[in-house]
Design a protein around this motif. Structure first.
Motif: not given
Length: 661
Positions: A45, A56-57, A85-90
Motif C-alpha cells: 500500500t 490515491e492517485g 494508478n492506485v485508488d482510494l485504498n492505495g
C-alpha cells in the motif's frame, strides 16, 4: 493479509496443485507447463508518511533493468499492469509469471502533486531484498494496512526474484511492502486577529497577541526585527509579548509602537511557511480600578495582617499565662479575706507576665481587675489594652481592646477557661502607598486549658474572631490623587499549644518549652468607590487574607544562688520560626536573652534585659528596662525598649500597665 491477497494465494496454490497432479498423470515431465503456472507476487500500500493514511492517485511502476517490465511477464488476471494508478485504498499488486526472467526488479513511484518520492521521513531499506525460495509468501510488515507510529515501517524498492522451472526453486512472493510518500506543500498559517494587510492591533498592557493554527502538525518559531520582544509556544502557536507593552514607552526598533515579527511554521517534512506581520500597540486610558487595585490590595492585606498578628499574640500569651495560675485557686477561707490581700497574691504572676507583653515591638498599655466567685471557684479577669504599632511599609495602627477571661479551676493541676474580647482600631496610612485611614472593630471568643501531668505542663487554646474594617485612602497619581473608599468583613481562626517542663536544681532551675501558634483569616471581596477629576467609578478588588504560623522552643536557666531572694538572673537561648503568608518567607533563627531582676530601697521591682536574635533575613538587638511601683490600691509597671536591626532601623518603645486593687 487482505482478502484479495488471500484469494490470490488460494488461486495460485490451486494452479500449482493442478499442474503437479497433471505431471503425475504423464510419463514425461513438461518443464514449460510448470513454468507457465509458477508466479511471484509483489504487493503493498502507498501511504502518507505522517498521517499514515492510504494515498490515491499514485502511479506505481515495476521496472526491470531500468525499464517497465514486459506485460507478458505479468499475470494481469491476478495482479495489475506494470504501471498502476492506485485508488482510494492505495494498494498496488504485481504478479510475475513463469515467463519472466530472474533478476533484480525495482519499484518506482510517480507521486501526485504535493508529495515527493522517495520519502526522507521514512527512507527505504537500501539493500536488495532476497526472498527465500519455495514459491510461498513473505511479509515485509506483519499488518496488511499502512503501519501506525508504533508498528514496523520497513519496506524495500529493489527485490531479487529467482524464477525457475518449479516452485521449490523459485522465490517467495513479497507482500505488505507498504511504501510512504512525503508531503511537499508548505503548511497553511491561520489567524483570527490578522487583518488583510497582515496587521494585528492590541491594547497596551496586554501580553497575548494571537493564537496561530495550521492545517497540519507544525512547529512554530519567530524571526524578524522585533522578535526578541515576543515568545511563541512551539506546539500551540500562541504568540505573546514577553513583557507588558506600554504605549508611552515603546520598545520596538523604530519606537513607533509598530512591532515587526515573522511567524514561521515548519511541518514534519521540513516544509516552511513564513507570515510577516505587524503588531500595533494602541494607547488605552487606564480606568481608576487599574490604577488603584495593586496598591489598595496591599494596604488592606497589611492592615488585616497587623490586626490578626496582634490578636494571635495576645491569645497565645493568655494561654501560656494560664500555666502560672495553676494551683492558685481560692479556698473558702481566703475568699473571706480582704480583696486587696487576694490581689496581692497574684502580683508575682502579673509581674512575670509583663516582660512577655514587651515582645510586641509596640507601645502598649493595660488596665485590669479580677472578680472572684467563691461559690463556683472561678476567677473573672476584665482587662483593657491599647497599643500603638509602627510599620515602615504602611504607617501606624492604634488599637484599643477589652476582654473578659474566666478561669475555672477543676483541680490544683487542671484549669479551664473561656475568653470573650473585642477591639476598635484605626490605621493611619502615611507611607509611599498612599494616605488615609482605616477604621474597624471586631470580636473574638474561645476557650483555653492548662494541665499539669507529672512533671510536664500542657496548655492549648482555640479561638474564633470576626470584624469589619472601613477605609478611606488616597492613592497617589501623577494626574491627581485618586480617592477611594471601601470596606470588608473578615472571619478568623486561632489555635495554639505548648508543652513545657521544669527541672529544679539547688543553684538553678531549667524551664523548657516547645509551642506552636496558627492563624487563618479570610474576608469578603471589597467593592471600591473611586473618584478622580470628578469622575466616579466602582469596582471589586481581591479580598484581604492572612495565613501565618509561629513555632518556638525556649530554654530558660533561672539562677538562684543570690544572697537576696529578690534578685534573680535568667539566661535563655531559643529557636523560632515565623511563616506569614504574602509578607515574608519562612524566617527562622536563633536567639538568646539575659534578664536580671532586683529591688530598690523602696521595695520597687526593677529589671533589665538584653536580647539578640539572628535569622536568615535579619539581626535584631534589643535592650529593655522596666520598673514596678507599688502604691496604695494601684500597681504601675513601666518600661523602655531600644531595638536596632541590621537594616539600620532604630525603634524606641515605652510601655506601662496599671493594675487596680
Amino acid at each position: 493479509m487482505t482478502i484479495n491477497q488471500f484469494i490470490k494465494l488460494i488461486f495460485l496454490s490451486f494452479l500449482l496443485t493442478t499442474n503437479l497432479h497433471a505431471n503425475e498423470q504423464n510419463s514425461e515431465f513438461n518443464p514449460s507447463a510448470v513454468r507457465g503456472f509458477t508466479a511471484n507476487e509483489l504487493s503493498g500500500t502507498v501511504y502518507d508518511s505522517v498521517t499514515r493514511l492510504p494515498l490515491e492517485g499514485v502511479t506505481v511502476q515495476l521496472l526491470f533493468d531500468g525499464s517497465l517490465v514486459n506485460s507478458e511477464w505479468l499475470d494481469a488476471e491476478i495482479g495489475g499492469p506494470s504501471s498502476q494508478n492506485v485508488d482510494l485504498n492505495g494498494e498496488y499488486n504485481f504478479v510475475i509469471n513463469a515467463s519472466a526472467p530472474s533478476g533484480i526488479y525495482t519499484i518506482n513511484l510517480i507521486p501526485p502533486s504535493g508529495y515527493q518520492f522517495p520519502s526522507n521521513l521514512i527512507p527505504p531499506i537500501e539493500i536488495v531484498y532476497e526472498p527465500d525460495l519455495g514459491g510461498g509468501i513473505e511479509e515485509v510488515q506483519t499488518q496488511s494496512t499502512p503501519p501506525q507510529s508504533n508498528e514496523n515501517s520497513t519496506y524495500f524498492l529493489t527485490i531479487n526474484f529467482q524464477i525457475n522451472e518449479d516452485s521449490a526453486s523459485s522465490s517467495n512472493g513479497v507482500i505488505n511492502n507498504h511504501i510512504p510518500l512525503d508531503k511537499t506543500i508548505p503548511p497553511e498559517i491561520s489567524s483570527s486577529q490578522l487583518s488583510s494587510n497582515r496587521t494585528i492591533y492590541i491594547d497596551e498592557n496586554v501580553k497575548e497577541v494571537d493564537d496561530f493554527s495550521s492545517n497540519e502538525n507544525v512547529t512554530w518559531s519567530l524571526d524578524g526585527i522585533d522578535a526578541k520582544l515576543f515568545q511563541i509556544d512551539s506546539a500551540s502557536g500562541q504568540l505573546y509579548f514577553i513583557d507588558y507593552p506600554n504605549f508611552e514607552i515603546p520598545l520596538d526598533e523604530d519606537k513607533d509602537n509598530t512591532y515587526l515579527v515573522s511567524v514561521k511554521a515548519e511541518d514534519d517534512f521540513s516544509n516552511i511557511s513564513i507570515l510577516e506581520l505587524r503588531v500595533i500597540v494602541r494607547d488605552v486610558t487606564d480606568d481608576l480600578l487599574t490604577l488603584t487595585k495593586d496598591q489598595l490590595e496591599f494596604i488592606l492585606d497589611k492592615d488585616l495582617a497587623l490586626t490578626i498578628d496582634s490578636q494571635l499574640r495576645d491569645l497565645s500569651q493568655n494561654s501560656r499565662d494560664s500555666l502560672t495560675r495553676l494551683g492558685t485557686q481560692l479556698t473558702e477561707d481566703s475568699c473571706k479575706k480582704n480583696i486587696k490581700d487576694q490581689n496581692d497574691s497574684f502580683d508575682d504572676t502579673i509581674n512575670s507576665n509583663l516582660l512577655k507583653s514587651l515582645e510586641t515591638k509596640s507601645f502598649k498599655g493595660n488596665f485590669s481587675d479580677k472578680f472572684y466567685n467563691c461559690e463556683n471557684g472561678t476567677i473573672n479577669t476584665v482587662s483593657g489594652d491599647y497599643s500603638l504599632i509602627f510599620d515602615k511599609e504602611l504607617g501606624s495602627q492604634i488599637l484599643l481592646s477589652g476582654s473578659s477571661n474566666e478561669d475555672k479551676y477543676v483541680s490544683d493541676d487542671h484549669l479551664m477557661g473561656r475568653s470573650l474580647g473585642g477591639y476598635i482600631k484605626r490605621t493611619n496610612i502615611s507611607r509611599g502607598s498612599g494616605e488615609g485611614k482605616i477604621t474597624g472593630l471586631g470580636v473574638n471568643f474561645g476557650f483555653y486549658e492548662a494541665l499539669k501531668v507529672n512533671d510536664f505542663f500542657i496548655n492549648y487554646y482555640l479561638s474564633g474572631g470576626a470584624g469589619y474594617h472601613k477605609s478611606k485612602v488616597k492613592i497617589k497619581n501623577t494626574v491627581e490623587d485618586i480617592k477611594t473608599s471601601t470596606g470588608y468583613g473578615y472571619i478568623a481562626s486561632y489555635a495554639g499549644t505548648a508543652l513545657s517542663g521544669v527541672i529544679e536544681q539547688k543553684t538553678f532551675s531549667l524551664r523548657s518549652s516547645l509551642g506552636l501558634d496558627l492563624a487563618v483569616a479570610s474576608s469578603t471581596s471589597p467593592t471600591v468607590q473611586m473618584e478622580q477629576l470628578g469622575i466616579k467609578e466602582k469596582g471589586k478588588i481581591d479580598s484581604p487574607r492572612y495565613r501565618g504560623s509561629r513555632w518556638f522552643s525556649e530554654y530558660i536557666f533561672d539562677l538562684k544562688d543570690f544572697k537576696n531572694d529578690s534578685e534573680s538572673l535568667e539566661i535563655a537561648p531559643r529557636l523560632f520560626c515565623d511563616d506569614t503568608f504574602k509578607y515574608s518567607s519562612k524566617n527562622c533563627g536563633l536567639g538568646a536573652y539575659v534578664y536580671y531582676k532586683f529591688k530598690d530601697k523602696k521595695d520597687n521591682n526593677l529589671a533589665v534585659r538584653f536580647d539578640h536574635e539572628q535569622t536568615n533575613l535579619t539581626q535584631r538587638t534589643k535592650f529593655r528596662f522596666y520598673q514596678n511601683l507599688n502604691i496604695p490600691n494601684v500597681s504601675i509597671d513601666s518600661g523602655a525598649n531600644l531595638m536596632v536591626d541590621n537594616f539600620g532601623k532604630t525603634q524606641i518603645e515605652y510601655n506601662f500597665n496599671f493594675y487596680f486593687h
